[in-house]
Design a protein around this motif. Structure first.
Motif, PDB file in Angstrom:
ATOM      1  N   ASN A 324       0.851  -1.184   0.000  1.00 18.44           N
ATOM      2  CA  ASN A 324       0.000   0.000   0.000  1.00 18.44           C
ATOM      3  C   ASN A 324       0.892   1.241   0.000  1.00 18.44           C
ATOM      4  OD1 ASN A 324      -2.435   1.298  -0.105  1.00 18.44           O
ATOM      5  ND2 ASN A 324      -2.733   1.330   2.108  1.00 18.44           N
ATOM      6  N   ASP A 325       1.216   1.730  -1.192  1.00 24.08           N
ATOM      7  CA  ASP A 325       2.197   2.775  -1.442  1.00 24.08           C
ATOM      8  C   ASP A 325       3.595   2.278  -1.096  1.00 24.08           C
ATOM      9  OD1 ASP A 325       1.437   5.775  -2.324  1.00 24.08           O
ATOM     10  OD2 ASP A 325       3.430   5.669  -1.467  1.00 24.08           O
ATOM     11  N   THR A 326       4.584   3.181  -1.019  1.00 29.31           N
ATOM     12  CA  THR A 326       5.978   2.744  -0.835  1.00 29.31           C
ATOM     13  C   THR A 326       6.312   2.491   0.635  1.00 29.31           C
ATOM     14  OG1 THR A 326       6.656   5.055  -0.684  1.00 29.31           O
ATOM     15  CG2 THR A 326       6.801   4.015  -2.872  1.00 29.31           C
ATOM     16  N   HIS A 327       5.389   2.815   1.530  1.00 33.75           N
ATOM     17  CA  HIS A 327       5.707   2.720   2.962  1.00 33.75           C
ATOM     18  C   HIS A 327       6.190   1.315   3.360  1.00 33.75           C
ATOM     19  CE1 HIS A 327       2.335   5.946   3.007  1.00 33.75           C
ATOM     20  NE2 HIS A 327       3.429   6.395   2.400  1.00 33.75           N
ATOM     21  N   PRO A 328       5.640   0.207   2.749  1.00 36.15           N
ATOM     22  CA  PRO A 328       6.156  -1.133   3.075  1.00 36.15           C
ATOM     23  C   PRO A 328       7.133  -1.671   2.026  1.00 36.15           C
ATOM     24  CG  PRO A 328       3.866  -1.276   2.323  1.00 36.15           C
ATOM     25  CD  PRO A 328       4.343   0.119   2.039  1.00 36.15           C
ATOM     26  N   ALA A 329       7.661  -0.804   1.146  1.00 33.23           N
ATOM     27  CA  ALA A 329       8.463  -1.281   0.012  1.00 33.23           C
ATOM     28  C   ALA A 329       9.742  -2.002   0.434  1.00 33.23           C
ATOM     29  CB  ALA A 329       8.798  -0.111  -0.906  1.00 33.23           C
ATOM     30  N   ILE A 330      10.218  -1.766   1.652  1.00 33.79           N
ATOM     31  CA  ILE A 330      11.408  -2.474   2.147  1.00 33.79           C
ATOM     32  C   ILE A 330      11.157  -3.995   2.130  1.00 33.79           C
ATOM     33  CG2 ILE A 330      10.707  -2.344   4.579  1.00 33.79           C
ATOM     34  CD1 ILE A 330      14.329  -2.094   3.232  1.00 33.79           C
ATOM     35  N   ALA A 331       9.899  -4.381   2.005  1.00 30.91           N
ATOM     36  CA  ALA A 331       9.522  -5.802   1.992  1.00 30.91           C
ATOM     37  C   ALA A 331      10.238  -6.564   0.876  1.00 30.91           C
ATOM     38  CB  ALA A 331       8.008  -5.934   1.828  1.00 30.91           C
ATOM     39  N   VAL A 332      10.495  -5.899  -0.244  1.00 30.48           N
ATOM     40  CA  VAL A 332      11.174  -6.559  -1.368  1.00 30.48           C
ATOM     41  C   VAL A 332      12.554  -7.042  -0.929  1.00 30.48           C
ATOM     42  CG1 VAL A 332      12.158  -6.191  -3.670  1.00 30.48           C
ATOM     43  CG2 VAL A 332       9.911  -5.203  -3.090  1.00 30.48           C
ATOM     44  N   ALA A 333      13.294  -6.176  -0.223  1.00 31.41           N
ATOM     45  CA  ALA A 333      14.641  -6.549   0.247  1.00 31.41           C
ATOM     46  C   ALA A 333      14.552  -7.511   1.437  1.00 31.41           C
ATOM     47  CB  ALA A 333      15.411  -5.286   0.654  1.00 31.41           C
ATOM     48  N   GLU A 334      13.521  -7.320   2.283  1.00 33.67           N
ATOM     49  CA  GLU A 334      13.405  -8.164   3.481  1.00 33.67           C
ATOM     50  C   GLU A 334      13.064  -9.603   3.129  1.00 33.67           C
ATOM     51  OE1 GLU A 334      13.021  -9.499   7.544  1.00 33.67           O
ATOM     52  OE2 GLU A 334      14.307  -8.151   6.400  1.00 33.67           O
ATOM     53  N   LEU A 335      12.192  -9.812   2.117  1.00 42.35           N
ATOM     54  CA  LEU A 335      11.880 -11.196   1.727  1.00 42.35           C
ATOM     55  C   LEU A 335      13.121 -11.869   1.152  1.00 42.35           C
ATOM     56  CD1 LEU A 335       9.857 -13.488   1.555  1.00 42.35           C
ATOM     57  CD2 LEU A 335       9.081 -12.581  -0.662  1.00 42.35           C
ATOM     58  N   MET A 336      13.906 -11.111   0.390  1.00 43.79           N
ATOM     59  CA  MET A 336      15.175 -11.665  -0.139  1.00 43.79           C
ATOM     60  C   MET A 336      16.103 -12.059   1.010  1.00 43.79           C
ATOM     61  SD  MET A 336      15.264 -12.023  -3.373  1.00 43.79           S
ATOM     62  CE  MET A 336      17.000 -12.128  -3.828  1.00 43.79           C
ATOM     63  N   ARG A 337      16.184 -11.189   2.038  1.00 46.89           N
ATOM     64  CA  ARG A 337      17.064 -11.503   3.179  1.00 46.89           C
ATOM     65  C   ARG A 337      16.597 -12.769   3.886  1.00 46.89           C
ATOM     66  NH1 ARG A 337      17.602 -11.294   8.555  1.00 46.89           N
ATOM     67  NH2 ARG A 337      15.414 -10.638   8.859  1.00 46.89           N
ATOM     68  N   LEU A 338      15.290 -12.856   4.116  1.00 48.36           N
ATOM     69  CA  LEU A 338      14.754 -14.027   4.835  1.00 48.36           C
ATOM     70  C   LEU A 338      14.987 -15.302   4.022  1.00 48.36           C
ATOM     71  CD1 LEU A 338      11.428 -12.386   6.101  1.00 48.36           C
ATOM     72  CD2 LEU A 338      13.291 -13.250   7.571  1.00 48.36           C
ATOM     73  N   LEU A 339      14.755 -15.257   2.719  1.00 50.77           N
ATOM     74  CA  LEU A 339      14.892 -16.459   1.894  1.00 50.77           C
ATOM     75  C   LEU A 339      16.354 -16.862   1.733  1.00 50.77           C
ATOM     76  CD1 LEU A 339      12.253 -15.694  -0.919  1.00 50.77           C
ATOM     77  CD2 LEU A 339      11.981 -17.165   1.105  1.00 50.77           C
ATOM     78  N   VAL A 340      17.231 -15.867   1.487  1.00 56.10           N
ATOM     79  CA  VAL A 340      18.645 -16.167   1.213  1.00 56.10           C
ATOM     80  C   VAL A 340      19.426 -16.385   2.511  1.00 56.10           C
ATOM     81  CG1 VAL A 340      20.792 -15.240   0.261  1.00 56.10           C
ATOM     82  CG2 VAL A 340      18.617 -14.904  -0.979  1.00 56.10           C
ATOM     83  N   ASP A 341      19.337 -15.444   3.448  1.00 57.50           N
ATOM     84  CA  ASP A 341      20.152 -15.526   4.673  1.00 57.50           C
ATOM     85  C   ASP A 341      19.565 -16.497   5.696  1.00 57.50           C
ATOM     86  OD1 ASP A 341      21.156 -11.980   4.874  1.00 57.50           O
ATOM     87  OD2 ASP A 341      21.462 -13.541   3.363  1.00 57.50           O
ATOM     88  N   GLU A 342      18.232 -16.434   5.892  1.00 56.74           N
ATOM     89  CA  GLU A 342      17.632 -17.233   6.964  1.00 56.74           C
ATOM     90  C   GLU A 342      17.223 -18.624   6.487  1.00 56.74           C
ATOM     91  OE1 GLU A 342      18.230 -14.124   9.485  1.00 56.74           O
ATOM     92  OE2 GLU A 342      17.257 -15.989  10.122  1.00 56.74           O
ATOM     93  N   HIS A 343      16.923 -18.760   5.177  1.00 57.83           N
ATOM     94  CA  HIS A 343      16.438 -20.068   4.704  1.00 57.83           C
ATOM     95  C   HIS A 343      17.295 -20.638   3.580  1.00 57.83           C
ATOM     96  CE1 HIS A 343      12.809 -19.841   7.231  1.00 57.83           C
ATOM     97  NE2 HIS A 343      12.863 -18.536   6.995  1.00 57.83           N
ATOM     98  N   GLN A 344      18.523 -20.092   3.453  1.00 55.30           N
ATOM     99  CA  GLN A 344      19.538 -20.647   2.539  1.00 55.30           C
ATOM    100  C   GLN A 344      19.032 -20.907   1.123  1.00 55.30           C
ATOM    101  OE1 GLN A 344      19.119 -21.837   5.807  1.00 55.30           O
ATOM    102  NE2 GLN A 344      20.677 -20.259   6.221  1.00 55.30           N
ATOM    103  N   MET A 345      18.149 -20.060   0.624  1.00 59.48           N
ATOM    104  CA  MET A 345      17.717 -20.207  -0.778  1.00 59.48           C
ATOM    105  C   MET A 345      18.737 -19.483  -1.656  1.00 59.48           C
ATOM    106  SD  MET A 345      13.975 -19.222  -2.332  1.00 59.48           S
ATOM    107  CE  MET A 345      13.011 -20.322  -1.272  1.00 59.48           C
ATOM    108  N   GLY A 346      18.952 -19.985  -2.859  1.00 55.22           N
ATOM    109  CA  GLY A 346      19.872 -19.305  -3.775  1.00 55.22           C
ATOM    110  C   GLY A 346      19.283 -17.965  -4.197  1.00 55.22           C
ATOM    111  N   TRP A 347      20.141 -17.033  -4.610  1.00 51.35           N
ATOM    112  CA  TRP A 347      19.682 -15.680  -4.958  1.00 51.35           C
ATOM    113  C   TRP A 347      18.625 -15.747  -6.063  1.00 51.35           C
ATOM    114  CZ3 TRP A 347      20.641 -10.719  -3.076  1.00 51.35           C
ATOM    115  CH2 TRP A 347      20.056  -9.676  -3.847  1.00 51.35           C
ATOM    116  N   ASP A 348      18.919 -16.436  -7.141  1.00 47.50           N
ATOM    117  CA  ASP A 348      18.000 -16.455  -8.291  1.00 47.50           C
ATOM    118  C   ASP A 348      16.651 -17.049  -7.915  1.00 47.50           C
ATOM    119  OD1 ASP A 348      20.752 -17.156 -10.567  1.00 47.50           O
ATOM    120  OD2 ASP A 348      20.009 -15.287  -9.651  1.00 47.50           O
ATOM    121  N   ALA A 349      16.681 -18.168  -7.194  1.00 46.31           N
ATOM    122  CA  ALA A 349      15.421 -18.799  -6.768  1.00 46.31           C
ATOM    123  C   ALA A 349      14.647 -17.843  -5.866  1.00 46.31           C
ATOM    124  CB  ALA A 349      15.718 -20.103  -6.040  1.00 46.31           C
ATOM    125  N   ALA A 350      15.389 -17.177  -4.972  1.00 47.05           N
ATOM    126  CA  ALA A 350      14.738 -16.236  -4.043  1.00 47.05           C
ATOM    127  C   ALA A 350      14.125 -15.075  -4.820  1.00 47.05           C
ATOM    128  CB  ALA A 350      15.750 -15.733  -3.025  1.00 47.05           C
TER     129      ALA A 350
END
Ligand SMILES: CCc1ccc([C@H](C)CC(=O)N[C@@H]2O[C@H](CO)[C@@H](O)[C@H](O)[C@H]2O)cc1
Length: 820
Positions: A324-350
């Motif tokens: 809902n507007d850009t206020h939660p836009a950090i979510a794009v980077a945060e989901l990448m962090r959770l998938l790659v750093d916390e759940h060991q997913m590869g960058w491309d898959a993430a």
């Protein structure tokens, strides 16, 4: 002898009364004779909540079983309005409850009046989120609304000596019976610190983020019941708390501040809503708030996804996440962090998962409202996310270069990083790169998005761009706010219109029916009388219900041009002063709206409205033909009394500036006629209701751009239009400010020398259009006909239509019935 079952769930007058008395005793520890209004309100609220709970549990159980595709709405703001009346309506128990209480000598309306609303938003964006939650539940679409449970919401507005004074909105002082705290649903929120490279046992490289602060986000849930269905969706708001609360060791050392500092610091995160509806660069707490609710929400979605047993690389098949507007836009980077750093997913898959999860809605074209964060601050608060954003950006710009070789200017324009010192992160660009769909909130707005602020992105990804014209829920804004109209509609059309507003079209055949017109006018009249009573009580101004109620209610902003409305009022005032016998249509001008505390010109506009009101309302020459009222503390609740009582709805924004507007829809749905520009959703309202039933004036968006591009000289218009000059000179003369010429000088100077929002250019057209409206109002048969046709043709602007389109074109989400 009502058994336990019905006392908790019965919908009859008897069981509701029994439950109310039960809760008054067992929850409030009171018996009727000594119960306070708040005790009565809480006892009723818990009685109603009980009747939501088993639907809530049934919905949760059904979702667990069916594991449906789920819509997650990420919004930093929600303006749900008071819950009691809406829940009674959606449960269909308003009448039995009213009778149950009447039997105990209690007025339901008094309890409804007592409820504090959660003011967890500034204006349009926050209220839209609430309308969407009502429509998602009513359409039985599995959904979760995620946001922040601010301890203090939008400030309460008090008018003192004509000016706005902000007071703290302590909405939780009596507690909130509609929320359920979920201490077990809590997540770590890490802040600051640094990152370091790591290699795991298999020698794989990774990154470890070492934060310098960790605190918790706790879930606080509110049930969102649909209308006439069993579906109860979740509004999950996060509240911040220290990971470890009280530090006993510090206490033992006598360091009492040290003992509580962590608690205080973390609680600050969700302490208060930022009261501006445009960003302030570099507010660290604002970035913390945005990251806080985003990380808690995404961690919660991952937990829910894992309960389905599905692998994480199918996350985007389970969830569609709307930004809902850009206020939660950090979510794009945060989901990448959770998938790659916390759940060991590869960058491309993430990245595949991420870019198929998010969709972004833009709500404003104002360049100053597009959020960008200074890199030093970003580095300090979110060091790991900055690294991830750099990586996302590098790969993105490679794609841009591929498509547009040698076009370095385009690369620079599109980069997520603004290289201008101190360098910034452009949140709208991050949202566009990380989303599979980008939409505006009205046809004109979505077109202007593609032609201006997001033009480069449209040229790169035209398939991502959509329009989703806003809507409003007819439950709260017609059925709840205007029961008289609601009853007349149901008696004339049957009850289907509330769930399928396109059925309102049938009203067209009654538009000229004299008897129906009479009933129509009585409904409007009774609401005008109710509002007149409230204004007399609150503002000590008596207004005449026969006069034309001319209403402008929305946040105070120069682009919304409340001061153009004042120029019309002073024009009429001057005409009367010049010719006391002038036969004009008696008018009552009603204003409502808050100004961002730091927005000086908006606050001066409030001062001008109240100053003009003081003089006009007691000027003997005017003799009551004009009344001006500034209704303090405009809110969803105040809107309940305003939208049904208006004859004329003021939608005056400079064309191209108001993304959509939603107040325009609420007024029109309640039979008000609109005077407005071809801006935002006004364009589509006029298309639907018909040009004959809409008072149009002003430059178009294209003409605005051309006028400014060719060099706009308001001074020339001021000098060329004597009536306008008279109006501005009267304001400048101190006539409305006890002779003090300095008070409104800044506003007058800005108008005649800059006038960025083209008030003077639109003045003559506006005044002529208002004359038309005034004349038409005198022909009540014609006016009522237009009013009926407006309501008949407003079906498009139900948020049910909007949500059905989001489900079809963006979320690919299906309704799922819930049985209890
Ligand atoms: C960072 C501060 C801030 C807070 C709120 C906003 C919102 C985008 C402002 C807002 O409420 N926009 C309004 O959104 C409505 C719902 O789509 C539209 O109908 C209005 O036209 C738009 O002004 C911008 C910046």
């Amino acid at each position: 002898g009502t058994n336990r079952e019905t006392i908790r769930t019965g919908l009859s007058e008897e069981s509701i009364r029994a439950a109310f008395l039960d809760n008054l005793f067992y929850l409030q520890g009171r018996f009727p004779e000594v119960a306070t209004l708040n005790d009565q309100y809480k006892a009723l609220a818990y009685t109603v909540r009980d009747r939501l709970l088993h639907r809530w549990v049934a919905t949760t159980r059904a979702y667990q079983k069916a594991n449906p595709r789920t819509v997650c709405y990420l919004s930093a703001e929600y303006l749900p309005g008071p819950f009691l009346g809406n829940n009674l309506l959606n449960l269909g128990i308003e009448e039995p409850t009213r009778r149950a209480l009447a039997g105990l000598g209690i007025e339901l309306d008094a309890l409804l009046e007592h409820e504090e609303e959660p003011g967890l938003g500034n204006g349009g964006l926050g209220r839209l989120a609430a309308c969407f939650m009502d429509s998602l539940a009513t359409l039985q679409v599995p959904a979760i609304g995620y946001g922040i449970r601010y301890e203090f919401g939008i400030f309460d507005q008090v008018i003192r000596d004509g000016g706005q004074v902000e007071t703290t909105d302590n909405w939780l002082r009596f507690g909130n019976p509609w929320e359920v705290r979920r201490p077990a649903i809590a997540y770590d929120v890490r802040i600051g610190g640094y990152t370091e490279q790591t290699t795991d046992a298999q020698g794989r490289f990774g990154v470890r983020w070492v934060p310098n602060e960790v605190f918790n986000g706790i879930a606080v849930d509110t049930a969102i019941l649909g209308h006439g269905v069993n579906t109860v969706n979740l509004l999950r708001l996060w509240t911040a708390e220290a990971a470890e609360g009280f530090d006993f060791h510090a206490f033992n050392r006598g360091d009492y501040y040290g003992a509580v500092v962590r608690e205080v610091r973390s609680e600050t995160i969700s302490k208060v809503l930022y009261p501006n509806d445009e960003p302030e660069i570099g507010k660290r707490l604002r970035l913390l708030q945005q990251y806080f609710f985003v990380t808690c929400s995404l961690q919660d979605m991952i937990r829910i996804h894992r309960t389905t047993g599905q692998p994480l690389d199918k996350f985007h098949e389970k969830f569609s996440v709307q930004l809902n507007d850009t206020h939660p836009a950090i979510a794009v980077a945060e989901l990448m962090r959770l998938l790659v750093d916390e759940h060991q997913m590869g960058w491309d898959a993430a990245w595949e998962v991420t870019r198929h999860t998010f969709a972004y809605t833009n709500h404003t074209l104002l360049p100053e409202a597009l959020e960008k964060w200074p890199i030093p601050l970003f580095q300090n608060v979110l060091p790991r996310h900055l690294e991830i954003i750099y990586e996302i950006n590098a790969r993105f710009l490679d794609e841009v270069r591929l498509r547009h070789p040698f076009d370095t200017a385009r690369v620079q324009r599109m980069s997520i990083i603004d290289e201008a010192p101190p360098r910034f992160v452009r949140m709208a660009h991050l949202a566009c790169v990380g989303s599979f769909a980008i939409n505006g909130v009205a046809e004109l707005h979505s077109r202007l998005l593609k032609e201006t602020v997001l033009r480069d992105f449209f040229e790169l990804w035209p398939e991502k761009f959509q329009n989703k014209t806003n809507g409003v829920t007819p439950r709260r804004f017609v059925m709840l706010s205007n029961p008289g109209l609601s009853r007349l509609l149901t008696r004339t059309l049957g009850a289907g219109w509330a769930r399928d507003p396109s059925q309102l079209r049938v009203l067209e055949r009654h538009a000229d029916d004299a008897a129906f017109q009479q009933e129509w006018r009585e409904v409007k009249r009774s609401r005008k009388e109710a509002l007149a009573a409230r204004i007399l009580d609150r503002c000590n101004v008596s207004i005449d219900p026969d006069s034309l109620f001319d209403v402008q209610a929305k946040r105070i902003h120069e682009y919304k041009r409340q001061h153009l409305n004042v120029l019309h009022i002073v024009t009429l005032y001057n005409r009367i002063k010049f010719n006391p016998g002038l036969d004009i249509t008696p008018r009552t001008f009603i204003f409502g709206g808050k100004a961002a505390p730091g927005y000086a010109m908006a606050k001066l506009m409030i001062r001008l409205i109240n100053a003009v009101a003081d003089v006009v309302n007691r000027d003997p020459d005017v003799a009551g033909r004009l009344r001006v009222v500034f209704l303090p503390n405009f809110s969803v609740k105040l809107g309940h009394g305003l939208y049904p009582a208006a004859d004329l709805s003021e939608q005056l924004s400079t064309a191209g500036k108001e993304a959509s507007g939603t107040g325009n829809m609420k007024f029109s749905m309640n039979g008000a006629l609109t005077i407005g520009t071809l801006d935002g959703a006004n364009v589509e309202i006029r298309e639907e209701v018909g040009a004959d039933n809409f008072f149009l004036f002003g430059l178009t968006a294209e003409e605005v751009v051309r006028t400014l591009a060719e060099g706009y000289r308001p001074w020339d218009i001021y000098n060329a239009n004597l009536e306008l000059k008279g109006v501005i000179d009267l304001i400048a003369s101190g006539h409305f400010s006890h002779g003090d010429r300095t008070v409104f000088q800044p506003l007058v100077d800005h108008l005649v020398w800059h006038d960025n929002y083209l008030l003077l250019a639109d003045y003559a057209g506006y005044i002529a259009c208002q004359e038309q409206a005034g004349l038409t109002y005198r022909d009540s048969r014609q006016w009522t006909r237009m009013s009926i046709l407006n309501v008949a043709r407003m079906g498009k602007f139900s948020s049910d239509r909007t949500i059905a389109e989001y489900c079809r074109d963006i979320w690919r989400a299906e309704p799922m019935a819930v049985d209890v």
